[in-house]
Write a protein that holds these residues in place. Structure first.
Motif, PDB file in Angstrom:
ATOM      1  N   SER A 240      -0.876 -10.024   4.742  1.00 46.33           N
ATOM      2  CA  SER A 240      -1.499  -9.451   6.015  1.00 46.33           C
ATOM      3  C   SER A 240      -0.849  -8.296   6.468  1.00 46.33           C
ATOM      4  O   SER A 240      -1.383  -7.163   6.849  1.00 46.33           O
ATOM      5  CB  SER A 240      -2.053 -10.461   6.802  1.00 46.33           C
ATOM      6  OG  SER A 240      -0.762 -11.168   7.609  1.00 46.33           O
ATOM      7  N   HIS A 241       0.533  -8.404   6.628  1.00 45.62           N
ATOM      8  CA  HIS A 241       1.322  -7.359   7.239  1.00 45.62           C
ATOM      9  C   HIS A 241       1.492  -6.177   6.252  1.00 45.62           C
ATOM     10  O   HIS A 241       1.327  -5.155   6.711  1.00 45.62           O
ATOM     11  CB  HIS A 241       2.869  -7.984   7.253  1.00 45.62           C
ATOM     12  CG  HIS A 241       2.992  -8.624   8.582  1.00 45.62           C
ATOM     13  ND1 HIS A 241       2.646 -10.163   8.394  1.00 45.62           N
ATOM     14  CD2 HIS A 241       3.744  -8.745   9.434  1.00 45.62           C
ATOM     15  CE1 HIS A 241       3.121 -10.658   9.570  1.00 45.62           C
ATOM     16  NE2 HIS A 241       3.709  -9.728  10.226  1.00 45.62           N
ATOM     17  N   ALA A 242       1.198  -6.399   5.040  1.00 43.50           N
ATOM     18  CA  ALA A 242       1.283  -5.319   3.980  1.00 43.50           C
ATOM     19  C   ALA A 242      -0.114  -4.472   4.108  1.00 43.50           C
ATOM     20  O   ALA A 242      -0.228  -3.228   4.221  1.00 43.50           O
ATOM     21  CB  ALA A 242       1.462  -5.762   2.643  1.00 43.50           C
ATOM     22  N   LEU A 243      -1.202  -5.188   4.108  1.00 46.82           N
ATOM     23  CA  LEU A 243      -2.366  -4.733   4.434  1.00 46.82           C
ATOM     24  C   LEU A 243      -2.533  -3.864   5.581  1.00 46.82           C
ATOM     25  O   LEU A 243      -3.212  -2.605   5.977  1.00 46.82           O
ATOM     26  CB  LEU A 243      -3.476  -5.596   4.292  1.00 46.82           C
ATOM     27  CG  LEU A 243      -3.883  -6.307   2.992  1.00 46.82           C
ATOM     28  CD1 LEU A 243      -4.521  -7.480   2.966  1.00 46.82           C
ATOM     29  CD2 LEU A 243      -4.276  -5.253   1.884  1.00 46.82           C
ATOM     30  N   GLU A 244      -2.021  -4.373   6.884  1.00 45.62           N
ATOM     31  CA  GLU A 244      -2.105  -3.800   8.193  1.00 45.62           C
ATOM     32  C   GLU A 244      -1.232  -2.648   8.324  1.00 45.62           C
ATOM     33  O   GLU A 244      -1.565  -1.607   8.922  1.00 45.62           O
ATOM     34  CB  GLU A 244      -1.759  -4.805   9.374  1.00 45.62           C
ATOM     35  CG  GLU A 244      -1.804  -4.414  10.641  1.00 45.62           C
ATOM     36  CD  GLU A 244      -3.381  -4.096  11.081  1.00 45.62           C
ATOM     37  OE1 GLU A 244      -3.346  -3.285  12.258  1.00 45.62           O
ATOM     38  OE2 GLU A 244      -4.288  -4.387  10.558  1.00 45.62           O
ATOM     39  N   LEU A 245      -0.315  -2.563   7.663  1.00 45.83           N
ATOM     40  CA  LEU A 245       0.909  -1.768   7.629  1.00 45.83           C
ATOM     41  C   LEU A 245       0.723  -0.578   6.473  1.00 45.83           C
ATOM     42  O   LEU A 245       1.729   0.138   6.373  1.00 45.83           O
ATOM     43  CB  LEU A 245       2.347  -2.201   7.843  1.00 45.83           C
ATOM     44  CG  LEU A 245       2.507  -3.026   9.179  1.00 45.83           C
ATOM     45  CD1 LEU A 245       3.884  -3.876   9.091  1.00 45.83           C
ATOM     46  CD2 LEU A 245       2.273  -2.330  10.320  1.00 45.83           C
ATOM     47  N   GLN A 246      -0.034  -0.629   5.830  1.00 47.05           N
ATOM     48  CA  GLN A 246      -0.438   0.055   4.618  1.00 47.05           C
ATOM     49  C   GLN A 246       0.874   0.247   3.728  1.00 47.05           C
ATOM     50  O   GLN A 246       0.875   1.266   3.189  1.00 47.05           O
ATOM     51  CB  GLN A 246      -0.714   1.692   5.014  1.00 47.05           C
ATOM     52  CG  GLN A 246      -2.091   1.652   6.106  1.00 47.05           C
ATOM     53  CD  GLN A 246      -2.491   3.008   6.389  1.00 47.05           C
ATOM     54  OE1 GLN A 246      -2.815   3.703   5.515  1.00 47.05           O
ATOM     55  NE2 GLN A 246      -2.689   3.362   7.681  1.00 47.05           N
ATOM     56  N   ARG A 247       1.421  -0.965   3.656  1.00 46.90           N
ATOM     57  CA  ARG A 247       2.353  -1.162   2.333  1.00 46.90           C
ATOM     58  C   ARG A 247       1.802  -1.065   1.042  1.00 46.90           C
ATOM     59  O   ARG A 247       1.773  -0.510   0.035  1.00 46.90           O
ATOM     60  CB  ARG A 247       3.255  -2.289   2.591  1.00 46.90           C
ATOM     61  CG  ARG A 247       4.242  -2.235   3.715  1.00 46.90           C
ATOM     62  CD  ARG A 247       4.724  -3.346   4.134  1.00 46.90           C
ATOM     63  NE  ARG A 247       5.780  -3.442   5.191  1.00 46.90           N
ATOM     64  CZ  ARG A 247       6.137  -4.804   5.753  1.00 46.90           C
ATOM     65  NH1 ARG A 247       5.836  -5.918   5.321  1.00 46.90           N
ATOM     66  NH2 ARG A 247       6.689  -4.342   6.787  1.00 46.90           N
ATOM     67  N   VAL A 248       0.339  -1.633   1.142  1.00 44.40           N
ATOM     68  CA  VAL A 248      -0.789  -1.654   0.021  1.00 44.40           C
ATOM     69  C   VAL A 248      -1.670  -0.791   0.616  1.00 44.40           C
ATOM     70  O   VAL A 248      -2.252  -1.109   1.685  1.00 44.40           O
ATOM     71  CB  VAL A 248      -0.992  -3.055  -0.212  1.00 44.40           C
ATOM     72  CG1 VAL A 248      -2.281  -2.995  -1.537  1.00 44.40           C
ATOM     73  CG2 VAL A 248      -0.068  -3.905  -0.740  1.00 44.40           C
ATOM     74  N   SER A 249      -1.987   0.261  -0.115  1.00 45.38           N
ATOM     75  CA  SER A 249      -2.941   1.449   0.450  1.00 45.38           C
ATOM     76  C   SER A 249      -3.862   1.801  -0.597  1.00 45.38           C
ATOM     77  O   SER A 249      -3.933   1.366  -1.598  1.00 45.38           O
ATOM     78  CB  SER A 249      -1.830   2.586   0.976  1.00 45.38           C
ATOM     79  OG  SER A 249      -1.311   3.334  -0.218  1.00 45.38           O
ATOM     80  N   LYS A 250      -4.761   2.771   0.238  1.00 44.07           N
ATOM     81  CA  LYS A 250      -5.891   3.465  -0.780  1.00 44.07           C
ATOM     82  C   LYS A 250      -5.301   4.376  -1.894  1.00 44.07           C
ATOM     83  O   LYS A 250      -6.013   4.583  -2.688  1.00 44.07           O
ATOM     84  CB  LYS A 250      -6.655   4.096   0.301  1.00 44.07           C
ATOM     85  CG  LYS A 250      -6.097   5.484   0.975  1.00 44.07           C
ATOM     86  CD  LYS A 250      -6.946   6.211   1.668  1.00 44.07           C
ATOM     87  CE  LYS A 250      -6.290   7.404   2.271  1.00 44.07           C
ATOM     88  NZ  LYS A 250      -7.160   8.143   3.094  1.00 44.07           N
TER      89      LYS A 250
END
Length: 552
Positions: A240-250
């Motif tokens: 959830s941190h990665a998704l919120e902080l765009q570590r995993v991104s578009k």
């Protein structure tokens, strides 16, 4: 490159890197530079009207989000150094920190283009371009994508999110893809791998960085190196941190994804379950955005009530769904996967489209059976690989470090597991109770994290374990005894016997082993494969598995 690597490794071994104001774990993956040259204009096309032409046409020497990295790792070539302040930033203690405080330091260390989010205060310097943006993390992800020249068109990327089971499911995905498809990369809590080889950071075998999902700059560098080594697919544990902080991104859209389950976790960061749920749903948008030449699909857990929410989001974005159910006689669609436990034969079977598949005997819990089937369903649904071959490949799967990892089986068993929140603790102890032997557990809760779960975990231990040792893992900045007392309070609300409180984790493990008798099951819980213990800022190399071995 080797010289840089060894220099960094030496610094890390002497503890210097751990004193970083910002990240404290600037990964070595950032050194995977590709030979492609890129200008500032190509790196930051959105800002051509804000950067002087004399700078735009110059080559980029380095890109960083750590203010100190330019100084510690001076760029490989001459040119412009770009610093992107990663706002918001969450440090290793799980607390938000303002990275804008280090803009002046970044400039001192060589940055000539600085991108940041207001509000901030710094002293503008001559010859430096400062650009204020709303989402610097989105800019970082896009710049990293361009910097490394990633190709995602014919390169399947799979994401796994959920509250528990992410690491195991991602590891199974990675294993099966390596066995049946092609060389595959893995970024997860337990390991970073290219093919079957772990990528070293501190330890040569596991991920020791504190991050389940690394920052987008390192992730892009990792993918670039994977593609350079002719890797054909990628598996990412999307927290959830990665998704919120765009570590995993578009910039790296997902071919397909899995949401294992959802329960209360990380509410110290997300504040409410509604916000936590919404962040997890971002994985569906990443699948929807994929333009790769593979079938899109989302795999959901039909036994989890929260899955209904994710199904609605997927339907709204036209992302196909497949369901995995376990021990449920409810009539299901033929495209779904139904898991049954063959109690008389002590193994699990899977039904799909009228065919039955047997899972290996080593897959001995309902939870792991579900993780396995979700992983295989995702590969089959996107790449259309043979289910027979995929299930056969499981015979070589040896498990995940720190996830139901047996250190010893006789005369009593000792198992190390990451169980660190209510759902995972209840799941592992419910399974343990089916074996009808005495259960001794060592449990802990991390400091500076969601405090609301601590008494609930104490209650679960009191109800399901025969003897409980309450101890600590990484306390970070929190008072150790406060954590222990909060767990103990929940435990004592159920019963006031059958437990001990021992702050020193090593002494607690020693006591757990000492208590064990023939036939017992001893569970060492809370840290899994984590290799660092942080006690009030003092960082100690650690391994539950190795410490258990000391006392056997």
């Amino acid at each position: 490159m080797a010289k840089l690597w060894n220099s960094c490794r030496s610094q890390k071994e002497h503890g210097k890197i751990w004193n970083s104001n910002l990240s404290s774990y600037y990964l070595f993956m950032a050194f995977y530079k590709v030979d492609k040259k890129i200008t500032v204009a190509e790196l930051l096309p959105r800002f051509k009207n804000k950067i002087p032409h004399t700078i735009l046409k110059k080559e980029v020497a380095d890109l960083a989000y750590d203010a100190r990295s330019f100084k510690r790792f001076p760029g490989i070539k001459k040119g412009i150094k770009v610093y992107i302040s990663p706002y918001p930033f969450v440090n290793r203690n799980g607390r938000e920190q303002n990275p804008n405080l280090f803009i002046d330091e970044a400039v001192t260390n060589g940055a000539r283009v600085v991108i940041y989010k207001e509000p901030t205060s710094f002293t503008p310097r001559k010859g430096v371009v400062y650009i204020s943006v709303e989402e610097p993390r989105a800019v970082l992800a896009d710049a990293a994508f361009r910097f490394y020249g990633i190709n995602v068109n014919n390169f399947p990327i799979f994401g796994v999110t959920g509250t528990k089971g992410k690491t195991t499911t991602a590891s199974i995905l990675h294993h099966c893809l390596n066995e049946v498809y092609s060389k595959t990369g893995l970024l997860c809590t337990a390991d970073y791998k290219i093919g079957t080889k772990s990528i070293e950071n501190i330890s040569p075998t596991v991920n020791d960085t504190w991050l389940s999902s690394i920052e987008s700059l390192e992730a892009m560098g990792f993918i670039a190196e994977l593609q350079r080594q002719n890797g054909k697919a990628m598996v990412v544990e999307a927290t959830s941190h990665a998704l919120e902080l765009q570590r995993v991104s578009k910039n790296t859209p997902l071919t397909g994804g899995i949401i294992t389950n959802l329960s209360s976790e990380h509410l110290d960061f997300h504040l409410t379950m509604a916000k936590y749920r919404a962040v997890k749903a971002k994985i569906i948008k990443l699948i929807s955005a994929s333009k790769a030449d593979f079938s899109k699909i989302l795999i959901l857990n039909a036994n989890d009530p929260e899955a209904v929410y994710f199904a609605r989001q997927a339907q709204r974005l036209n992302v196909p769904i497949q369901w995995v159910r376990i021990n449920n006689t409810k009539k299901v669609a033929p495209t779904d996967y139904q898991i049954f436990y063959e109690r008389s034969r002590n193994y699990y079977t899977v039904e799909h489209k009228g065919k039955t598949y047997k899972l290996p005997a080593a897959i001995d819990t309902a939870f792991n059976a579900q993780n396995v089937v979700m992983a295989i369903a995702l590969i089959h649904g996107t790449l259309h690989l043979s289910l027979d071959r995929l299930y056969s490949s499981l015979s070589k799967f040896t498990g995940v470090p720190g996830r139901l990892q047996y250190i010893q089986r006789t005369p009593f068993s000792v198992i190390v597991d990451y169980a660190h929140e209510e759902l995972s603790l209840k799941s592992i102890l419910t399974h343990a109770k089916t074996k009808k032997n005495r259960i001794v557990i060592l449990m802990s809760c991390t400091g500076d994290r969601d405090k609301r779960k601590r008494p609930n975990m104490g209650k679960i231990a009191a109800k399901l374990a025969d003897y409980t040792i309450i101890t600590n893992d990484s306390t970070h900045t929190e008072e150790p005894m406060d954590i222990l007392h909060q767990i103990e309070k929940g435990y004592k609300s159920i019963r006031d016997n059958g437990y001990s409180v021992i702050d020193d984790r090593k002494e607690a493990i020693k006591y757990a082993i000492k208590l064990a008798k023939t036939g017992d099951s001893v569970y060492i819980l809370g840290m899994g494969s984590e290799k660092i213990l942080d006690r009030g800022g003092k960082v100690i190399p650690w391994s539950d598995a190795e410490i258990v071995q000391e006392f056997l």
